[in-house]
Design a protein around this motif. Sequence first.
Motif, PDB file in Angstrom:
ATOM      1  N   ALA A  73      47.006  53.373  52.221  1.00  0.00           N
ATOM      2  CA  ALA A  73      48.033  53.392  53.267  1.00  0.00           C
ATOM      3  C   ALA A  73      48.229  54.816  53.782  1.00  0.00           C
ATOM      4  O   ALA A  73      48.392  55.753  52.997  1.00  0.00           O
ATOM      5  N   GLY A  74      48.255  54.959  55.106  1.00  0.00           N
ATOM      6  CA  GLY A  74      48.408  56.281  55.685  1.00  0.00           C
ATOM      7  C   GLY A  74      49.515  56.395  56.707  1.00  0.00           C
ATOM      8  O   GLY A  74      49.827  57.483  57.159  1.00  0.00           O
ATOM      9  N   SER A  75      50.133  55.279  57.071  1.00  0.00           N
ATOM     10  CA  SER A  75      51.225  55.303  58.047  1.00  0.00           C
ATOM     11  C   SER A  75      52.503  54.813  57.388  1.00  0.00           C
ATOM     12  O   SER A  75      52.486  54.202  56.320  1.00  0.00           O
ATOM     13  N   THR A  76      53.617  55.069  58.059  1.00  0.00           N
ATOM     14  CA  THR A  76      54.912  54.648  57.502  1.00  0.00           C
ATOM     15  C   THR A  76      54.958  53.140  57.303  1.00  0.00           C
ATOM     16  O   THR A  76      55.400  52.648  56.260  1.00  0.00           O
ATOM     17  N   ALA A  77      54.483  52.389  58.293  1.00  0.00           N
ATOM     18  CA  ALA A  77      54.555  50.931  58.214  1.00  0.00           C
ATOM     19  C   ALA A  77      53.707  50.399  57.071  1.00  0.00           C
ATOM     20  O   ALA A  77      54.147  49.501  56.328  1.00  0.00           O
ATOM     21  N   THR A  78      52.504  50.938  56.894  1.00  0.00           N
ATOM     22  CA  THR A  78      51.635  50.429  55.822  1.00  0.00           C
ATOM     23  C   THR A  78      52.161  50.829  54.447  1.00  0.00           C
ATOM     24  O   THR A  78      52.051  50.061  53.491  1.00  0.00           O
ATOM     25  N   VAL A  79      52.733  52.022  54.342  1.00  0.00           N
ATOM     26  CA  VAL A  79      53.321  52.436  53.061  1.00  0.00           C
ATOM     27  C   VAL A  79      54.491  51.529  52.706  1.00  0.00           C
ATOM     28  O   VAL A  79      54.618  51.074  51.560  1.00  0.00           O
ATOM     29  N   ILE A  80      55.361  51.251  53.682  1.00  0.00           N
ATOM     30  CA  ILE A  80      56.507  50.368  53.420  1.00  0.00           C
ATOM     31  C   ILE A  80      56.013  48.982  53.019  1.00  0.00           C
ATOM     32  O   ILE A  80      56.524  48.371  52.070  1.00  0.00           O
ATOM     33  N   GLY A  81      55.010  48.462  53.726  1.00  0.00           N
ATOM     34  CA  GLY A  81      54.466  47.160  53.355  1.00  0.00           C
ATOM     35  C   GLY A  81      53.926  47.151  51.942  1.00  0.00           C
ATOM     36  O   GLY A  81      54.146  46.205  51.176  1.00  0.00           O
ATOM     37  N   ALA A  82      53.218  48.224  51.545  1.00  0.00           N
ATOM     38  CA  ALA A  82      52.638  48.292  50.205  1.00  0.00           C
ATOM     39  C   ALA A  82      53.715  48.351  49.123  1.00  0.00           C
ATOM     40  O   ALA A  82      53.638  47.640  48.112  1.00  0.00           O
ATOM     41  N   VAL A  83      54.745  49.184  49.326  1.00  0.00           N
ATOM     42  CA  VAL A  83      55.768  49.306  48.279  1.00  0.00           C
ATOM     43  C   VAL A  83      56.615  48.039  48.193  1.00  0.00           C
ATOM     44  O   VAL A  83      57.072  47.674  47.105  1.00  0.00           O
ATOM     45  N   LEU A  84      56.837  47.355  49.324  1.00  0.00           N
ATOM     46  CA  LEU A  84      57.552  46.078  49.268  1.00  0.00           C
ATOM     47  C   LEU A  84      56.747  45.044  48.483  1.00  0.00           C
ATOM     48  O   LEU A  84      57.303  44.278  47.683  1.00  0.00           O
ATOM     49  N   LEU A  85      55.435  45.048  48.685  1.00  0.00           N
ATOM     50  CA  LEU A  85      54.587  44.114  47.943  1.00  0.00           C
ATOM     51  C   LEU A  85      54.584  44.450  46.458  1.00  0.00           C
ATOM     52  O   LEU A  85      54.650  43.551  45.604  1.00  0.00           O
TER      53      LEU A  85
END
Length: 402
Positions: A73-85
Amino acid sequence: MGFYAVLPYLATHLGSGLGMAGWLVGLVLGLRTFSQQGLFVVGGALTDRYGPRPVVLTGCALRIAGFGWLAVAGSTATVIGAVLLIGFAAALFSPAVESEAAREAVRHERDTGAPRAHVLALFSAAGQAGAFLGPLLGSLLLLLGGGFRAACLAGALVFVAVLAGHARLMPRADPVRERERVKAPAPHVVTRTAQPARSSRRAVFANRPFLLLCLAYSTYLVAYNQLYLSLPVEVERATGSQAALGWLFALSSLLVVVAQMPLTRCSARRIAPRTALVTGLAVVAAGFAAVPLTPAGPGGLLPGAALVVLLTLGQMLLVPAARGLVPDLVEDRHLGLATGALSSVSGVAVLAGSAATGALLEAPAPVRWAALAAVPLAGALLAFTLPAGRGGKEQGTRAVTG
């Protein structure tokens, strides 16, 4: 171990590695906590409906996917998606594993006479061993130049092993459904899936003794959260920096790994779970009261060390006792929901209590530490109203209310 190989380095990766602002780093970390603790009750309800095995395996698979996603993950949206998962994965498998551990502890107690606290204490000690070894694994990978991505992939590989172990060792049959099938005539079998969700929620959240247990346990978690709030302030006040904080956290983990089982063997046959819960909360309260009374000593760390030692000793007494009380307070078919609710209610209490305890940081030291000591002390008073529970000399009755 897989979780703690990654978590301690997440904030630095988000800030220094990805250049996120401080408030955004805090938001991401808060979302991870909410998606885990706040949704435990969802994982518990799914466990009651489908049984622990599929929920555990699904949660482990999602955790593997989450760590793999976070590695790239390299963007804010992808990081948030990863940590939520990552957080939601734990919200699935943690209550399923904990409720099954409690169920097996009761079965082991019934079959062998050994107090259920022995099994639950081993569960706690194993978790602390992972909390101690995980950061060492992550640090080793960072020192070898692998970076945060290598730590994420190592965490994912650990969960591959966890997934394989549960797939191999967890019973395929749902123990509650099997018992209900044996007890009831075939045409009238009432399985866990047939239980209306509203009825399950009512059986748990209208259960006064269980809610009192949640409140008492919440005071412990509010107190434990001070390791991340008040202890760093105390260490910086005493030494001028927070460099020694890691050593105090290591001391806490090592205490649990080394002393949890001997302490539980000593206490489980002598005192009832309620007594262990009350005593543990009182010891935690004593830890806060000891801070302003303990001489600073070498390096000024003795007050902080006294807090860590007493809080950890209290934790070792009360956590197995609280988990052991849950099967006495709720029916077996609601054990997953109750286990999840215990964590979720406590998580809400920590969220609400953090602002209040944070405001105490500006208060004079005697006032601050006395107020913090009053929180687990109030929990001990609440715990006095609970049934004694099974084990020790004070054999309690099974209290099931709906």
